[in-house]
Every structure is written in C-alpha cells, then in structure tokens.
Design a protein around this motif. Structure first.
Motif, PDB file in Angstrom:
ATOM      1  N   ASP A  84      35.772   5.929  31.321  1.00  0.00           N
ATOM      2  CA  ASP A  84      35.259   4.627  31.747  1.00  0.00           C
ATOM      3  C   ASP A  84      33.824   4.338  31.333  1.00  0.00           C
ATOM      4  OD1 ASP A  84      37.655   4.042  33.109  1.00  0.00           O
ATOM      5  OD2 ASP A  84      36.972   5.217  34.832  1.00  0.00           O
ATOM      6  N   ARG A  85      33.065   5.364  30.958  1.00  0.00           N
ATOM      7  CA  ARG A  85      31.635   5.141  30.730  1.00  0.00           C
ATOM      8  C   ARG A  85      31.030   6.244  29.868  1.00  0.00           C
ATOM      9  NH1 ARG A  85      26.627   4.746  34.956  1.00  0.00           N
ATOM     10  NH2 ARG A  85      26.734   6.985  35.089  1.00  0.00           N
ATOM     11  N   LEU A  86      30.045   5.837  29.084  1.00  0.00           N
ATOM     12  CA  LEU A  86      29.205   6.778  28.341  1.00  0.00           C
ATOM     13  C   LEU A  86      27.763   6.494  28.723  1.00  0.00           C
ATOM     14  CD1 LEU A  86      31.342   7.752  26.112  1.00  0.00           C
ATOM     15  CD2 LEU A  86      29.464   7.432  24.543  1.00  0.00           C
ATOM     16  N   VAL A  87      26.956   7.525  28.799  1.00  0.00           N
ATOM     17  CA  VAL A  87      25.511   7.357  28.946  1.00  0.00           C
ATOM     18  C   VAL A  87      24.875   8.128  27.799  1.00  0.00           C
ATOM     19  CG1 VAL A  87      23.475   7.719  30.388  1.00  0.00           C
ATOM     20  CG2 VAL A  87      25.668   7.136  31.454  1.00  0.00           C
ATOM     21  N   VAL A  88      24.144   7.386  26.972  1.00  0.00           N
ATOM     22  CA  VAL A  88      23.496   7.962  25.802  1.00  0.00           C
ATOM     23  C   VAL A  88      21.985   7.815  25.975  1.00  0.00           C
ATOM     24  CG1 VAL A  88      23.300   7.910  23.277  1.00  0.00           C
ATOM     25  CG2 VAL A  88      25.479   7.324  24.380  1.00  0.00           C
ATOM     26  N   ARG A  89      21.276   8.874  25.650  1.00  0.00           N
ATOM     27  CA  ARG A  89      19.814   8.923  25.804  1.00  0.00           C
ATOM     28  C   ARG A  89      19.141   8.804  24.429  1.00  0.00           C
ATOM     29  NH1 ARG A  89      16.371  11.297  29.540  1.00  0.00           N
ATOM     30  NH2 ARG A  89      18.231  11.850  30.733  1.00  0.00           N
ATOM     31  N   LEU A  90      18.192   7.873  24.346  1.00  0.00           N
ATOM     32  CA  LEU A  90      17.290   7.835  23.196  1.00  0.00           C
ATOM     33  C   LEU A  90      16.099   8.699  23.564  1.00  0.00           C
ATOM     34  CD1 LEU A  90      16.212   6.745  20.473  1.00  0.00           C
ATOM     35  CD2 LEU A  90      15.226   4.839  21.766  1.00  0.00           C
ATOM     36  N   ARG A  91      15.926   9.795  22.829  1.00  0.00           N
ATOM     37  CA  ARG A  91      14.781  10.674  23.061  1.00  0.00           C
ATOM     38  C   ARG A  91      13.569  10.032  22.382  1.00  0.00           C
ATOM     39  NH1 ARG A  91      18.831  15.041  21.886  1.00  0.00           N
ATOM     40  NH2 ARG A  91      18.045  14.980  19.780  1.00  0.00           N
ATOM     41  N   VAL A  92      12.810   9.327  23.158  1.00  0.00           N
ATOM     42  CA  VAL A  92      11.713   8.522  22.635  1.00  0.00           C
ATOM     43  C   VAL A  92      10.603   9.415  22.084  1.00  0.00           C
ATOM     44  CG1 VAL A  92       9.916   6.844  23.242  1.00  0.00           C
ATOM     45  CG2 VAL A  92      12.251   6.581  24.141  1.00  0.00           C
ATOM     46  N   SER A  93      10.184   9.090  20.871  1.00  0.00           N
ATOM     47  CA  SER A  93       9.036   9.749  20.241  1.00  0.00           C
ATOM     48  C   SER A  93       8.164   8.658  19.616  1.00  0.00           C
ATOM     49  CB  SER A  93       9.507  10.751  19.178  1.00  0.00           C
ATOM     50  OG  SER A  93      10.091  10.070  18.083  1.00  0.00           O
ATOM     51  N   ASP A  94       7.086   9.054  18.981  1.00  0.00           N
ATOM     52  CA  ASP A  94       6.161   8.080  18.385  1.00  0.00           C
ATOM     53  C   ASP A  94       6.846   7.152  17.382  1.00  0.00           C
ATOM     54  OD1 ASP A  94       4.065   9.028  19.877  1.00  0.00           O
ATOM     55  OD2 ASP A  94       3.210  10.250  18.274  1.00  0.00           O
ATOM     56  N   LYS A  95       7.857   7.636  16.675  1.00  0.00           N
ATOM     57  CA  LYS A  95       8.520   6.794  15.666  1.00  0.00           C
ATOM     58  C   LYS A  95       9.290   5.629  16.287  1.00  0.00           C
ATOM     59  CE  LYS A  95      12.761   9.486  15.047  1.00  0.00           C
ATOM     60  NZ  LYS A  95      13.532  10.254  14.065  1.00  0.00           N
ATOM     61  N   HIS A  96       9.539   5.668  17.601  1.00  0.00           N
ATOM     62  CA  HIS A  96      10.277   4.601  18.283  1.00  0.00           C
ATOM     63  C   HIS A  96       9.365   3.549  18.904  1.00  0.00           C
ATOM     64  CE1 HIS A  96      13.069   8.136  18.548  1.00  0.00           C
ATOM     65  NE2 HIS A  96      13.746   7.268  17.841  1.00  0.00           N
ATOM     66  N   LEU A  97       8.057   3.741  18.803  1.00  0.00           N
ATOM     67  CA  LEU A  97       7.115   2.861  19.481  1.00  0.00           C
ATOM     68  C   LEU A  97       6.628   1.742  18.574  1.00  0.00           C
ATOM     69  CD1 LEU A  97       4.990   5.511  21.399  1.00  0.00           C
ATOM     70  CD2 LEU A  97       7.081   4.331  22.136  1.00  0.00           C
ATOM     71  N   ARG A  98       6.318   0.629  19.183  1.00  0.00           N
ATOM     72  CA  ARG A  98       5.713  -0.503  18.489  1.00  0.00           C
ATOM     73  C   ARG A  98       4.278  -0.631  18.972  1.00  0.00           C
ATOM     74  NH1 ARG A  98       6.736  -6.305  20.319  1.00  0.00           N
ATOM     75  NH2 ARG A  98       4.765  -6.164  19.343  1.00  0.00           N
ATOM     76  N   PRO A  99       3.469  -1.478  18.343  1.00  0.00           N
ATOM     77  CA  PRO A  99       2.100  -1.665  18.847  1.00  0.00           C
ATOM     78  C   PRO A  99       2.121  -2.022  20.332  1.00  0.00           C
ATOM     79  CG  PRO A  99       2.343  -2.711  16.706  1.00  0.00           C
ATOM     80  CD  PRO A  99       3.725  -2.244  17.124  1.00  0.00           C
ATOM     81  N   GLY A 100       1.232  -1.423  21.068  1.00  0.00           N
ATOM     82  CA  GLY A 100       1.190  -1.599  22.515  1.00  0.00           C
ATOM     83  C   GLY A 100       1.822  -0.432  23.241  1.00  0.00           C
ATOM     84  N   GLY A 101       2.445   0.506  22.484  1.00  0.00           N
ATOM     85  CA  GLY A 101       2.966   1.730  23.074  1.00  0.00           C
ATOM     86  C   GLY A 101       4.312   1.614  23.741  1.00  0.00           C
ATOM     87  N   THR A 102       5.055   0.543  23.490  1.00  0.00           N
ATOM     88  CA  THR A 102       6.365   0.398  24.104  1.00  0.00           C
ATOM     89  C   THR A 102       7.459   0.667  23.066  1.00  0.00           C
ATOM     90  OG1 THR A 102       7.732  -1.033  25.484  1.00  0.00           O
ATOM     91  CG2 THR A 102       6.573  -2.083  23.673  1.00  0.00           C
ATOM     92  N   VAL A 103       8.649   0.960  23.531  1.00  0.00           N
ATOM     93  CA  VAL A 103       9.770   1.220  22.627  1.00  0.00           C
ATOM     94  C   VAL A 103      10.118  -0.068  21.888  1.00  0.00           C
ATOM     95  CG1 VAL A 103      12.195   1.928  22.493  1.00  0.00           C
ATOM     96  CG2 VAL A 103      10.648   3.073  24.088  1.00  0.00           C
TER      97      VAL A 103
END
Length: 153
Positions: free
Chosen positions: A36-55
């Motif tokens: 019924d469901r999947l939960v997938v995690r994005l392991r956030v690192s610097d390459k996923h950030l935009r200016p302002g420090g958010t994903v």
C-alpha cells in the motif's frame, strides 16, 4: 490482472537502482516498502541545496519521480523501461535546512499500460508536507520489458 503482492522488496529495489541508475542510487534509501505504501528518503547533501540553504525543487522532483518508479517496480518487478509520462508538483513550504526529505507514495492506479502515483514529501521530523506530487508512468508491453531485461543477462 496486476499483482497485488510485492514483486520486489526494499533490498531488491535498492540493488536494482545500483545496477540501473548508479548516477542517483546513492541519493536514495527505502525506509518502508509495503503493498500500500513506499517511503523513500532523499539523503540530503550539499549537491541538493539551492541558494539560501534549502533543498532545491529539482531534487524534490527527482525524489518524487524515483519514488513512484520504485513503487511501481515493487509491484510489477524490475521493468527498467517504465517511464514518466506526466508529473505535477506543488511546492508548499520551505524544507528544513539540512534535514532529509521523506517521500510517502501510494499508487492510485496500476494498470497494464499506465500507473498513477501520489506523493507527499516531508522534511524529516516535520508533520506538514513540503510538497505534493502526482505522476503518471507508462509501463511497456510485457514482451518488450522481458526482452530488455533478458538482453542484459
């Protein structure tokens, strides 16, 4: 008739990503895989950030896209040629700085040719979603999928 049981578990889905999508496999982890469901995690690192420090939006789009793809494969097996045909994503609030993003996916339709999935994305530790996405996938004819998968063996 579409399979209503799991064809692939978390370990087999992660092995599939490692084999077929090495360019992004290290970014994602499966936290939960059920029918019924999947939960997938994005392991956030610097390459996923935009200016302002958010994903960044593209990183969240990738998470939603990969998550629906994996949800489909969890039910139909390793069909590498299933492809996104449509995506709509709403960015609702800024993700928490430095937190992983979790994508909760459920399939709304899983047919022979098309699958539709719905995602809610959350910053880890927060209960309000940061984004909502709806994706449609095209599933190749079984003969084409089998030929593609066996050609690699």
């Amino acid at each position: 008739m579409v399979n209503t049981t799991l064809a692939m578990d978390a370990a087999s889905l992660e092995r599939f990503l490692d084999a077929e999508f090495l360019q992004v496999a290290e970014d994602f982890t499966l936290d939960e895989v059920t029918v019924d469901r999947l939960v997938v995690r994005l392991r956030v690192s610097d390459k996923h950030l935009r200016p302002g420090g958010t994903v960044s939006g593209p990183s969240m789009f990738a998470l939603a896209d990969v998550s629906v793809y994996l949800a489909i494969l969890s039910r139909i097996g390793p069909v590498a040629l299933a492809v996104t045909t449509n995506c709509s994503i709403d960015f609702m609030r800024k993700p928490a700085a430095g937190a992983d993003i979790l994508c909760h996916v459920r399939l709304l339709k899983l047919g022979r040719v098309l699958a539709v999935g719905e995602c809610l994305l959350f910053s880890e530790g927060n209960t309000a979603p940061v984004a909502r996405a709806s994706l449609t996938y095209s599933i190749p004819a079984r003969d084409a999928a089998v030929a593609s998968n066996t050609a690699k063996i």
